[in-house]
Design a protein around this motif. Structure first.
Motif, mmCIF file in Angstrom:
data_model
loop_
_atom_site.group_PDB
_atom_site.id
_atom_site.type_symbol
_atom_site.label_atom_id
_atom_site.label_comp_id
_atom_site.label_asym_id
_atom_site.label_seq_id
_atom_site.Cartn_x
_atom_site.Cartn_y
_atom_site.Cartn_z
ATOM 1 N N SER A 23 0.837 -1.197 0.000
ATOM 2 C CA SER A 23 0.000 0.000 0.000
ATOM 3 C C SER A 23 0.875 1.251 0.000
ATOM 4 O O SER A 23 2.038 1.204 0.438
ATOM 5 C CB SER A 23 -0.899 0.015 1.231
ATOM 6 O OG SER A 23 -0.131 0.232 2.403
ATOM 7 N N HIS A 25 0.734 3.690 1.998
ATOM 8 C CA HIS A 25 1.104 3.980 3.394
ATOM 9 C C HIS A 25 2.344 3.181 3.801
ATOM 10 O O HIS A 25 3.262 3.713 4.426
ATOM 11 C CB HIS A 25 -0.070 3.634 4.303
ATOM 12 C CG HIS A 25 0.233 3.783 5.770
ATOM 13 N ND1 HIS A 25 0.298 5.008 6.399
ATOM 14 C CD2 HIS A 25 0.508 2.864 6.733
ATOM 15 C CE1 HIS A 25 0.599 4.846 7.663
ATOM 16 N NE2 HIS A 25 0.722 3.548 7.897
ATOM 17 N N THR A 26 2.373 1.892 3.435
ATOM 18 C CA THR A 26 3.520 1.050 3.785
ATOM 19 C C THR A 26 4.780 1.508 3.065
ATOM 20 O O THR A 26 5.871 1.539 3.645
ATOM 21 C CB THR A 26 3.222 -0.417 3.438
ATOM 22 O OG1 THR A 26 2.062 -0.837 4.171
ATOM 23 C CG2 THR A 26 4.394 -1.324 3.804
ATOM 24 N N ARG A 156 -9.338 1.402 10.663
ATOM 25 C CA ARG A 156 -8.135 2.229 10.697
ATOM 26 C C ARG A 156 -8.438 3.502 9.910
ATOM 27 O O ARG A 156 -9.242 3.496 8.968
ATOM 28 C CB ARG A 156 -6.956 1.508 10.059
ATOM 29 C CG ARG A 156 -6.591 0.177 10.697
ATOM 30 C CD ARG A 156 -5.465 -0.490 9.935
ATOM 31 N NE ARG A 156 -5.057 -1.756 10.536
ATOM 32 C CZ ARG A 156 -5.542 -2.950 10.185
ATOM 33 N NH1 ARG A 156 -6.446 -3.033 9.208
ATOM 34 N NH2 ARG A 156 -5.118 -4.050 10.785
ATOM 35 N N SER A 158 -6.593 4.936 7.778
ATOM 36 C CA SER A 158 -6.192 4.731 6.385
ATOM 37 C C SER A 158 -7.262 3.973 5.606
ATOM 38 O O SER A 158 -7.405 4.148 4.391
ATOM 39 C CB SER A 158 -4.860 3.971 6.318
ATOM 40 O OG SER A 158 -4.964 2.715 6.962
ATOM 41 N N GLU A 159 -8.028 3.127 6.285
ATOM 42 C CA GLU A 159 -9.128 2.403 5.645
ATOM 43 C C GLU A 159 -10.323 3.328 5.425
ATOM 44 O O GLU A 159 -11.011 3.240 4.402
ATOM 45 C CB GLU A 159 -9.528 1.210 6.511
ATOM 46 C CG GLU A 159 -8.428 0.170 6.646
ATOM 47 C CD GLU A 159 -8.714 -0.888 7.688
ATOM 48 O OE1 GLU A 159 -8.054 -1.938 7.660
ATOM 49 O OE2 GLU A 159 -9.605 -0.663 8.549
ATOM 50 N N GLY A 179 -7.901 -3.171 3.639
ATOM 51 C CA GLY A 179 -7.050 -3.115 4.808
ATOM 52 C C GLY A 179 -5.574 -3.167 4.495
ATOM 53 O O GLY A 179 -5.146 -2.893 3.361
ATOM 54 N N LYS A 180 -4.780 -3.533 5.487
ATOM 55 C CA LYS A 180 -3.329 -3.622 5.329
ATOM 56 C C LYS A 180 -2.976 -4.661 4.274
ATOM 57 O O LYS A 180 -3.625 -5.702 4.178
ATOM 58 C CB LYS A 180 -2.675 -4.003 6.661
ATOM 59 C CG LYS A 180 -2.540 -2.848 7.641
ATOM 60 C CD LYS A 180 -1.734 -3.288 8.842
ATOM 61 C CE LYS A 180 -1.450 -2.109 9.773
ATOM 62 N NZ LYS A 180 -0.652 -2.524 10.945
#
Length: 300
Positions: A23, A25-26, A156, A158-159, A179-180
């Motif tokens: 993602s 974000h990661t 979350r 971010s979700e 999700g993640k």
């Protein structure tokens, strides 16, 4: 070579993006961690790929920066992957981790959650905003909806910002969540009043994102707005979106929701991650013991 080249880190991030479907974000987290190591390494005399530098960097994180154990472990894991990739690419002869034995700090802190009275204050304020028929409060209504979603299904942040109108099923209240690791799951908005308001909100305008006009809200935007909203609702102390996720998990457990159901709701890969919420308060423990009535059940 005693200093680390920016091209090495940027090329590594590029390969991660292409090969591992991570993602955004990661990827940003990887970039942030590698940039921090790059800055530290280039200011030191030791070669950047030496075990001595890795040890010094870990000491820097734990002692000088007072980084949380979880942060230290994440940064070290990032560096392990980085050097493993460099070895595979033939860019370094050996990973500095090959000869290292690191004893990294561990911690399992209890998540910070709102008390039940503060959760009531926040939801009451959100419902009041949604009931307001005056002009010029649309932005506040969007935030109120977001708060109630965060609290009811424990997303979350971010979700939350990735949600689209098509992700919501008005009849059953299903909500598709990304999700993640870009894993998808389905959660349910079971409150009828919230389902109705959410359906009306979606029908009121044609937008690509559930929260945001031409572009989705940023996570920082949600944090900033929530902090002010919670303060206006009379909650003392800083309130973050992740606290609402922790609050949802904690209160659902207190109210009897099974840990395995909670694991699915929160999108945890392992139930051991969910088990961190199984920290019961005094009131919950007393209610459970009173309900069990062990000595009474053993009375002759």
């Amino acid at each position: 070579m005693t200093t680390i080249s920016k091209s090495l880190t940027s090329d590594y991030i590029g390969r991660l993006k292409a090969s591992r479907n991570l993602s955004p974000h990661t990827l940003r987290a990887y970039h942030f961690d590698l940039s921090g190591f790059e800055t530290y390494a280039n200011a030191r005399a030791e070669p950047w790929d030496s075990p001595e530098l890795i040890l010094a960097f870990v000491q820097h994180l734990t002692q000088e920066m007072a980084a949380a154990p979880r942060t230290v472990r994440r940064k070290v894991a990032c560096l392990r992957g980085f050097f493993r990739e460099l070895v595979q690419q033939g860019l370094v002869a050996a990973s500095p981790f090959a000869t290292l034995t690191l004893h990294l700090p561990r911690s399992r802190p209890t998540p910070r959650a709102l008390s039940r009275p503060d959760a009531i204050r926040l939801t009451t304020a959100a419902w009041q905003v949604l009931a307001d028929r005056r002009e010029g409060v649309q932005t506040f209504k969007e935030l109120a909806l977001a708060i109630l979603i965060l609290l009811s299904v424990g997303l979350r942040v971010s979700e939350l910002v990735q949600l689209r109108p098509i992700d919501f099923e008005a009849i059953e209240g299903g909500l598709r969540v990304r999700g993640k690791g870009r894993r998808e799951r389905r959660v349910f908005v079971v409150d009828q009043r919230l389902r109705t308001l959410l359906a009306e909100y979606i029908a009121s305008a044609d937008r690509p994102w559930l929260f945001g006009e031409s572009a989705p809200w940023t996570t920082q935007e949600v944090r900033k707005r929530l902090r002010k909203f919670a303060g206006d609702a009379g909650i003392i102390g800083r309130v973050t979106p992740h606290m609402l996720r922790h609050t949802a998990a904690t209160l659902l457990l207190e109210d009897g929701v099974d840990l395995l159901f909670l694991q699915r709701l929160l999108g945890h890969e392992s139930v051991s991650t969910t088990a961190i919420y199984a920290q019961v308060g005094d009131a919950s423990l007393r209610r459970a013991l009173e309900k069990a009535g062990l000595l009474a059940s053993l009375a002759a």
